[in-house]
Design a protein around this motif. Structure first.
Motif, PDB file in Angstrom:
ATOM      1  N   ILE A 115       9.295  -1.649   9.507  1.00  8.12           N
ATOM      2  CA  ILE A 115       7.101  -0.510   9.620  1.00  8.12           C
ATOM      3  C   ILE A 115       8.077   0.582   8.343  1.00  8.12           C
ATOM      4  CG2 ILE A 115       6.291   0.858  11.271  1.00  8.12           C
ATOM      5  CD1 ILE A 115       6.812  -1.160  13.629  1.00  8.12           C
ATOM      6  N   SER A 116       9.164   1.383   8.393  1.00 12.14           N
ATOM      7  CA  SER A 116       9.330   2.245   6.705  1.00 12.14           C
ATOM      8  C   SER A 116       8.707   1.924   5.970  1.00 12.14           C
ATOM      9  CB  SER A 116      11.018   3.041   7.584  1.00 12.14           C
ATOM     10  OG  SER A 116      10.987   3.223   8.497  1.00 12.14           O
ATOM     11  N   GLU A 117       8.700   0.631   5.303  1.00 13.34           N
ATOM     12  CA  GLU A 117       8.881  -0.115   4.383  1.00 13.34           C
ATOM     13  C   GLU A 117       8.019   0.170   4.260  1.00 13.34           C
ATOM     14  OE1 GLU A 117      10.534  -1.636   1.357  1.00 13.34           O
ATOM     15  OE2 GLU A 117      10.931   0.175   2.160  1.00 13.34           O
ATOM     16  N   ILE A 118       6.346  -0.712   5.305  1.00 13.49           N
ATOM     17  CA  ILE A 118       5.039  -0.783   5.328  1.00 13.49           C
ATOM     18  C   ILE A 118       4.767   0.951   5.309  1.00 13.49           C
ATOM     19  CG2 ILE A 118       2.974  -0.755   6.768  1.00 13.49           C
ATOM     20  CD1 ILE A 118       4.444  -2.806   8.101  1.00 13.49           C
ATOM     21  N   ASP A 119       4.647   1.894   5.168  1.00  9.64           N
ATOM     22  CA  ASP A 119       5.077   3.578   5.565  1.00  9.64           C
ATOM     23  C   ASP A 119       5.109   3.866   3.776  1.00  9.64           C
ATOM     24  OD1 ASP A 119       3.982   3.732   7.707  1.00  9.64           O
ATOM     25  OD2 ASP A 119       6.198   4.343   8.279  1.00  9.64           O
ATOM     26  N   ARG A 120       6.312   3.545   3.207  1.00  9.57           N
ATOM     27  CA  ARG A 120       6.535   4.037   2.167  1.00  9.57           C
ATOM     28  C   ARG A 120       5.607   3.029   1.290  1.00  9.57           C
ATOM     29  NH1 ARG A 120       8.422   1.177  -2.463  1.00  9.57           N
ATOM     30  NH2 ARG A 120       9.626  -0.912  -1.505  1.00  9.57           N
ATOM     31  N   VAL A 121       5.705   1.989   0.985  1.00  5.93           N
ATOM     32  CA  VAL A 121       4.409   1.472  -0.134  1.00  5.93           C
ATOM     33  C   VAL A 121       3.131   1.860   0.373  1.00  5.93           C
ATOM     34  CG1 VAL A 121       3.901  -1.148  -0.702  1.00  5.93           C
ATOM     35  CG2 VAL A 121       5.346  -0.827  -0.066  1.00  5.93           C
ATOM     36  N   ALA A 122       2.510   1.907   1.652  1.00  5.54           N
ATOM     37  CA  ALA A 122       1.367   2.221   1.752  1.00  5.54           C
ATOM     38  C   ALA A 122       1.209   3.740   1.348  1.00  5.54           C
ATOM     39  CB  ALA A 122       1.157   2.903   3.237  1.00  5.54           C
ATOM     40  N   LYS A 123       2.081   5.098   1.143  1.00  2.77           N
ATOM     41  CA  LYS A 123       2.277   5.843   0.377  1.00  2.77           C
ATOM     42  C   LYS A 123       1.913   5.974  -0.673  1.00  2.77           C
ATOM     43  CE  LYS A 123       4.696  10.644   0.466  1.00  2.77           C
ATOM     44  NZ  LYS A 123       5.878  11.524   0.339  1.00  2.77           N
ATOM     45  N   GLU A 124       2.913   5.127  -1.244  1.00  2.00           N
ATOM     46  CA  GLU A 124       2.302   4.965  -3.076  1.00  2.00           C
ATOM     47  C   GLU A 124       1.497   3.819  -3.231  1.00  2.00           C
ATOM     48  OE1 GLU A 124       6.098   2.569  -4.257  1.00  2.00           O
ATOM     49  OE2 GLU A 124       7.345   3.577  -3.212  1.00  2.00           O
ATOM     50  N   LEU A 125       0.937   3.659  -2.442  1.00  2.00           N
ATOM     51  CA  LEU A 125      -0.217   3.117  -3.129  1.00  2.00           C
ATOM     52  C   LEU A 125      -1.559   4.316  -2.401  1.00  2.00           C
ATOM     53  CD1 LEU A 125      -0.006  -0.544  -1.434  1.00  2.00           C
ATOM     54  CD2 LEU A 125      -0.177  -0.206  -4.123  1.00  2.00           C
ATOM     55  N   ASN A 126      -1.057   5.490  -2.158  1.00  2.00           N
ATOM     56  CA  ASN A 126      -2.362   5.726  -1.732  1.00  2.00           C
ATOM     57  C   ASN A 126      -2.949   5.864  -0.434  1.00  2.00           C
ATOM     58  OD1 ASN A 126      -3.123   8.383  -1.428  1.00  2.00           O
ATOM     59  ND2 ASN A 126      -4.751   7.934  -2.859  1.00  2.00           N
ATOM     60  N   LEU A 127      -2.924   4.622   0.272  1.00  2.00           N
ATOM     61  CA  LEU A 127      -3.825   4.631   1.447  1.00  2.00           C
ATOM     62  C   LEU A 127      -3.843   4.812   2.729  1.00  2.00           C
ATOM     63  CD1 LEU A 127      -2.114   0.241   1.859  1.00  2.00           C
ATOM     64  CD2 LEU A 127      -4.230   1.154   0.350  1.00  2.00           C
ATOM     65  N   GLY A 128      -4.629   4.435   3.168  1.00  2.00           N
ATOM     66  CA  GLY A 128      -5.263   5.787   4.505  1.00  2.00           C
ATOM     67  C   GLY A 128      -4.588   5.387   5.579  1.00  2.00           C
ATOM     68  N   ALA A 129      -4.342   5.737   6.874  1.00  2.00           N
ATOM     69  CA  ALA A 129      -4.489   6.287   8.286  1.00  2.00           C
ATOM     70  C   ALA A 129      -4.451   4.246   8.445  1.00  2.00           C
ATOM     71  CB  ALA A 129      -4.132   6.635   8.835  1.00  2.00           C
ATOM     72  N   ARG A 130      -5.909   4.296   8.403  1.00  2.86           N
ATOM     73  CA  ARG A 130      -6.485   3.111   9.061  1.00  2.86           C
ATOM     74  C   ARG A 130      -6.140   1.569   8.668  1.00  2.86           C
ATOM     75  NH1 ARG A 130     -12.442   1.553   8.774  1.00  2.86           N
ATOM     76  NH2 ARG A 130     -11.504  -0.076   9.399  1.00  2.86           N
ATOM     77  N   ALA A 131      -5.204   1.355   7.080  1.00  2.00           N
ATOM     78  CA  ALA A 131      -5.318   0.589   6.013  1.00  2.00           C
ATOM     79  C   ALA A 131      -3.349  -0.021   6.605  1.00  2.00           C
ATOM     80  CB  ALA A 131      -5.393   0.897   4.781  1.00  2.00           C
ATOM     81  N   LYS A 132      -2.778   1.607   6.925  1.00  2.00           N
ATOM     82  CA  LYS A 132      -0.772   1.217   7.069  1.00  2.00           C
ATOM     83  C   LYS A 132      -1.383   1.117   8.837  1.00  2.00           C
ATOM     84  CE  LYS A 132       1.092   4.851   8.112  1.00  2.00           C
ATOM     85  NZ  LYS A 132       1.890   6.122   8.374  1.00  2.00           N
TER      86      LYS A 132
END
Length: 102
Positions: free
Chosen positions: A14-31
């Motif tokens: 799940i931390s990997e999801i957080d990391r990649v979502a942040k790098e891709l500038n994804l919002g909270a819903r997508a994450k």
């Protein structure tokens, strides 16, 4: 909805999801969608988890209307784009959505 135990046991991923979502500038819903998709079908083999996470992020971004390319997500996860391409439609269907026809 998943148990807190699932989140704790999969915290590294799940931390990997957080990391990649942040790098891709994804919002909270997508994450959030990406996490739910991943937790809905956690692969047994560790080596399969990066592809499952990347697919979850791709599908989550589609559902949230924040589409990112398969290539961009794959690069952030250090996997092949083909790992996402081969599984995203089935993952989207499993989440209750019809894949686009494009």
């Amino acid at each position: 909805m998943h148990k807190a135990k699932d989140h704790v046991e999969q915290l590294e991923w799940i931390s990997e999801i957080d990391r990649v979502a942040k790098e891709l500038n994804l919002g909270a819903r997508a994450k959030s969608y990406a996490v739910e998709i991943y937790l809905s079908d956690i692969p047994e083999k560790e080596r399969s988890k990066p592809a499952a996470i990347a697919t979850g992020i791709y599908v989550g971004s589609l559902i949230a209307g924040e589409e990112r390319s398969q290539q961009e997500i794959a690069e952030k996860m250090g996997i092949s784009r083909l790992a996402i391409q081969g599984r995203w439609k089935e993952t989207l269907k499993a989440a209750g959505f019809d894949p686009p026809s494009w």
